[in-house]
Design a protein around this motif. Structure first.
Motif, PDB file in Angstrom:
ATOM      1  N   UNK A 229      63.518 120.996  53.029  1.00  0.00           N
ATOM      2  CA  UNK A 229      61.905 121.745  52.674  1.00  0.00           C
ATOM      3  C   UNK A 229      61.267 122.268  53.729  1.00  0.00           C
ATOM      4  N   UNK A 230      61.296 121.476  54.883  1.00  0.00           N
ATOM      5  CA  UNK A 230      60.094 121.608  56.010  1.00  0.00           C
ATOM      6  C   UNK A 230      61.080 121.908  57.452  1.00  0.00           C
TER       7      UNK A 230
ATOM      8  N   UNK B 207      56.477 119.268  48.365  1.00  0.00           N
ATOM      9  CA  UNK B 207      57.882 119.707  48.833  1.00  0.00           C
ATOM     10  C   UNK B 207      57.841 119.336  50.443  1.00  0.00           C
TER      11      UNK B 207
ATOM     12  N   UNK C 116      71.073 114.715  45.100  1.00  0.00           N
ATOM     13  CA  UNK C 116      71.719 114.265  46.518  1.00  0.00           C
ATOM     14  C   UNK C 116      70.968 112.788  46.969  1.00  0.00           C
TER      15      UNK C 116
ATOM     16  N   UNK D 238      67.499 124.566  44.746  1.00  0.00           N
ATOM     17  CA  UNK D 238      66.976 123.620  46.081  1.00  0.00           C
ATOM     18  C   UNK D 238      66.486 122.300  45.324  1.00  0.00           C
ATOM     19  N   UNK D 239      65.556 122.203  44.508  1.00  0.00           N
ATOM     20  CA  UNK D 239      64.858 121.062  44.163  1.00  0.00           C
ATOM     21  C   UNK D 239      65.833 120.271  43.317  1.00  0.00           C
TER      22      UNK D 239
ATOM     23  N   UNK E  55      69.202 120.350  43.649  1.00  0.00           N
ATOM     24  CA  UNK E  55      70.201 119.672  44.506  1.00  0.00           C
ATOM     25  C   UNK E  55      69.657 118.530  45.399  1.00  0.00           C
ATOM     26  N   UNK E  56      68.468 118.475  45.544  1.00  0.00           N
ATOM     27  CA  UNK E  56      67.856 117.533  46.681  1.00  0.00           C
ATOM     28  C   UNK E  56      67.627 116.412  45.765  1.00  0.00           C
TER      29      UNK E  56
ATOM     30  N   UNK F 181      74.460 113.823  53.802  1.00  0.00           N
ATOM     31  CA  UNK F 181      73.845 113.379  52.535  1.00  0.00           C
ATOM     32  C   UNK F 181      73.118 114.427  51.984  1.00  0.00           C
ATOM     33  N   UNK F 182      72.332 115.365  52.738  1.00  0.00           N
ATOM     34  CA  UNK F 182      71.460 116.382  52.089  1.00  0.00           C
ATOM     35  C   UNK F 182      71.905 117.618  52.437  1.00  0.00           C
ATOM     36  N   UNK F 183      71.784 118.657  51.633  1.00  0.00           N
ATOM     37  CA  UNK F 183      72.009 119.952  52.056  1.00  0.00           C
ATOM     38  C   UNK F 183      70.633 120.838  51.796  1.00  0.00           C
ATOM     39  N   UNK F 184      69.510 120.250  51.396  1.00  0.00           N
ATOM     40  CA  UNK F 184      68.325 120.846  50.973  1.00  0.00           C
ATOM     41  C   UNK F 184      67.217 120.279  52.262  1.00  0.00           C
TER      42      UNK F 184
ATOM     43  N   UNK G 115      61.104 126.062  53.613  1.00  0.00           N
ATOM     44  CA  UNK G 115      61.341 126.839  52.072  1.00  0.00           C
ATOM     45  C   UNK G 115      60.258 127.743  51.564  1.00  0.00           C
TER      46      UNK G 115
ATOM     47  N   UNK H 293      63.997 124.844  41.104  1.00  0.00           N
ATOM     48  CA  UNK H 293      65.147 125.650  41.144  1.00  0.00           C
ATOM     49  C   UNK H 293      66.257 125.041  41.703  1.00  0.00           C
TER      50      UNK H 293
ATOM     51  N   UNK I 162      60.894 131.774  49.695  1.00  0.00           N
ATOM     52  CA  UNK I 162      61.169 131.811  48.238  1.00  0.00           C
ATOM     53  C   UNK I 162      60.593 132.904  47.531  1.00  0.00           C
TER      54      UNK I 162
END
Ligand code: SF4
Lengths: 157, 551
Positions: free
Chosen positions: A143-144, B151, B14, B7-8, B10-11, A138-141, A153, B5, A157
């Motif tokens: 953050x932590x 985040x 999703x 990442x954000x 896409x999140x 479900x998620x590809x990102x 992340x 950006x 960055x």
């Protein structure tokens, strides 16, 4: 019994015992209290152990290298204590064996559980593990960092 | 301000997909209400008295003009043409349809917004000083940390099923405008003895049924260790917080049950292991984030003093507005302009779609296209050049956004109460109305001066009644609405929980009771004293006597 292991549906090789048998045996997962009573016997039999959210995973530390499987019990899916237990086992104690989620395990929590270090899941009996596999994608990102190797992340960055 | 950006983006995309599927499964009967409940709450969706309520996150209260226009569009298209700004710097819609919520989230995602973790037992919207970056009393802008915290806490796999909700507030200023001390974790940016910046950390503050002021758990936390330290606090709480009673499940209860000393020990013990390089905030990461919050390109001139004096002389209403609704800005020639959402007759915190559109236009014209939400349920334009004040005032007036009552009695905080909220014991909007009607003389309000009235429709305290100078709590007495008053609460640096005045009063005399309290104040105040100062000096007794004398 079919379970999810490493994101595949497989036949379970273990027997989860909510109450322990009298004599230590292989391929069974026994309650933490019983396991503590005969720690060495269970370990040499090759048994696994299951803990509740109230049990202290810290006590397992010395036995971790020999433990093939630890299961953590979610009596209700909203009880999130075992997410922390899992992270302690993986991050603090570097536990390498199988870490299984048991109890009220549903599709919508699998992604979080996996990130905390669980690699096998015994879904609630009325749920289809095959369908639940979708949850992992479900998620590809992320953050932590957690227990799945994802970096923070903010460090990249 | 922060921009998404890859990442954000896409999140949030999703997340919308995930929630759309969850709603479909719920409607198809594949998810029970009990299973769906935490999932929808973590997307800000409540099932309410009349219809669902959707709470949209406004991270640390900061909005762009484009975002505010989208909020207006959503109000028009999916709601009844208005939205309600809450004490947590968020916006709530009271009339969306469940089936349409995924579409709303999809629209929000287009302007880099979401409803993630605006409810549920997880880390909620991070709140901050609404004057961040423009206040003269600021050590450092807290917003880069707020965005980093947003985040880090978003979809945190370990902390999404906590015993209860978890609120974090941050300020970098010496004056606390973010009610930091009544949060589960409060962060003050401070300088240590050798001049380094870091955080002074509070834990265990909170309102609700059992209010507590937070306790200082760490006098100085290096900034690079912020995330590991917070993770340790949350881990201790996640493991040991009570789960058997939702009124005893917040971290404040745990801290008070085991004692601050023991709680600190537990956190420190975990922190030894958790303070790992992978959670360290590198200087580069902080710099990257700071880049988004750099000061805009300010003009260097100021308004011509004679022009300003002339405006004030010729238009007393303008002068009064200037004196009341403006705050200082650290850049010469600029002011902060508040837009109270407290016009008489309107529910506190509500804004119509037309107002939102108009504010977005004004923000573009006068304030670098930026708008902020305060935890007092007002909006503000942070950077207005003084030469444009008159022009702006005229436009604000047209929109009903220039009521000169900032910080005065009628600048009340008020939760949705019985009119919308299924948890309410009593109405709060009708009481706000009653108070507005009773105190309709602006000169009298100015004479009373600074006074914060905060009102909640039940013990959950969304209206922050514990920390109002005068707090009003709606209670149910045998099916009738009554109101429990408290005095002496304070949301600032000297945060305090209000004390009970006495037995709850019936609905029709709330404004009258406040009037009696104010009489005592007017009789007893010494020069320069605000209501709260007089109360602190003379205590509860004179107020109590006056109100209950003839009962
Ligand atoms: S304080 Fe109570 S009535 Fe008011 S919004 Fe919160 S839960 Fe609802």
């Amino acid at each position: 019994m079919r379970i999810i292991k490493n994101q595949e549906v497989v036949e379970d090789e273990w027997v989860l015992l909510r109450e322990a048998p009298a004599a230590p045996a292989a391929n069974v997962i026994v309650p933490f209290a019983d396991w503590c009573e005969q720690r060495d016997a269970w370990l040499s039999a090759g048994a696994g152990v299951w803990l509740s959210g109230a049990d202290s995973v810290e006590e397992l530390a010395p036995a971790l290298p020999q433990l093939p499987l630890i299961a953590l019990d979610f009596p209700q899916f909203v009880d999130g204590r075992c997410y922390s237990s899992a992270r302690l086992l993986r991050n603090r104690y570097q536990y390498q064996g199988e870490l299984r989620a048991i109890g009220d395990i549903l599709r919508d929590q699998l992604y979080f559980m996996q990130r905390c270090g669980f690699d096998s899941f015994e879904l609630r009996a009325d749920r289809d593990p095959q369908e639940a596999l979708q949850a992992f994608a479900e998620f590809s990102v992320r953050y932590q960092p957690a227990a799945d190797g994802a970096p923070a992340l903010f460090r990249y960055r | 301000m922060y921009r998404y950006d890859e990442y954000d983006r896409r999140l949030v995309d999703e997340r919308v997909q995930q929630f759309r599927a969850q709603v479909q499964r719920f409607l198809a009967g594949e998810l029970s209400e009990a299973e769906f409940r935490p999932l929808r709450l973590m997307n800000g969706l409540y099932l309410q008295r009349h219809a669902p309520m959707l709470r949209v996150a406004i991270p640390y209260g900061l909005l762009s003009a484009v975002q505010l226009r989208m909020l207006a569009t959503i109000a028009r298209r999916f709601d009844k043409g208005y939205g309600h700004f809450s004490t947590r710097q968020n916006i709530q819609y009271n009339w969306p349809r469940l089936e349409e919520v995924p579409d709303i989230l999809e629209q929000l995602a287009k302007v880099e917004m979401h409803a993630i973790q605006t409810s549920g037992n997880c880390v909620r919207n991070i709140t901050a000083d609404h004057l961040a970056g423009v206040a003269a009393d600021e050590l450092e802008d807290p917003r880069p940390y707020c965005e980093l915290l947003r985040q880090w806490s978003t979809l945190h796999p370990e902390f999404s099923y906590l015993p209860r909700k978890f609120k974090i507030a941050v300020t970098g200023a010496s004056r606390d405008r973010a009610a930091v001390q009544v949060h589960d974790i409060g962060l003050y940016l401070v300088r240590n003895a050798v001049g380094e910046l870091g955080f002074r950390v509070l834990v265990g503050g909170g309102q609700g049924r059992t209010p507590y002021i937070g306790l200082f758990i760490r006098e100085f936390l290096e900034r690079r260790h912020l995330f590991s330290y917070l993770e340790s606090i949350l881990r201790v709480y996640n493991r040991l917080g009570r789960r058997d009673n939702k009124y005893k499940a917040r971290v404040k209860i745990l801290v008070n049950a085991v004692g601050l000393e023991r709680f600190t020990e537990l956190v420190e013990e975990d922190w030894q292991y958790t303070r790992r390089p992978e959670l360290e905030l590198p200087e580069s990461g902080l710099e990257y984030m700071r880049g988004f919050f750099a000061a805009p390109d300010y003009r260097t001139d100021d308004v011509d003093a004679t022009t300003l004096a002339q405006w004030r002389r010729e238009t007393p209403d303008f002068a009064r507005w200037m004196d009341r609704n403006l705050a200082a800005h650290k850049a010469p020639g600029y002011q902060v302009v508040y837009m109270p959402l407290k016009a008489p007759g309107e529910p506190p915190g509500d804004a119509t779609a037309e107002q939102m559109d108009a504010i977005a236009d004004m923000a573009e014209r006068y304030s670098f296209a930026e708008i902020r939400v305060t935890h007092d349920q007002n909006l503000l334009l942070a950077h207005v050049h003084r030469s444009q004040l008159y022009e702006l005032w005229e436009q604000l007036r047209e929109q009903g956004l220039a009521t000169p009552n900032l910080g005065l009695l009628t600048d009340m905080i008020c939760c949705p109460g019985l009119d919308f909220c299924s948890l309410a014991n009593a109405g709060s909007i009708p009481i706000a109305k009653q108070i507005n009607e009773h105190f309709d003389d602006l000169d009298y309000l100015h004479d009373i001066g600074e006074l914060s009235i905060k009102m909640s429709g039940c013990v959950n305290a969304c209206g922050h009644h514990h920390i109002g100078h005068i707090g009003i709590l709606g209670v149910d007495k045998r099916g009738k609405e009554f109101y429990q008053l408290t005095l002496g609460g304070d949301a600032g640096n000297n945060a305090a929980i209000g004390a009970r005045l006495g037995p709850a009063v019936p609905k029709d005399v709330v404004a009258l009771t406040i009037d009696q309290l104010l009489q005592v104040y007017l009789e007893q105040r010494e020069s320069g004293e605000r209501f709260i100062d007089t109360y602190r000096r003379i205590g509860m007794a004179p107020f109590k006597e006056r109100v209950y004398a003839d009962h």
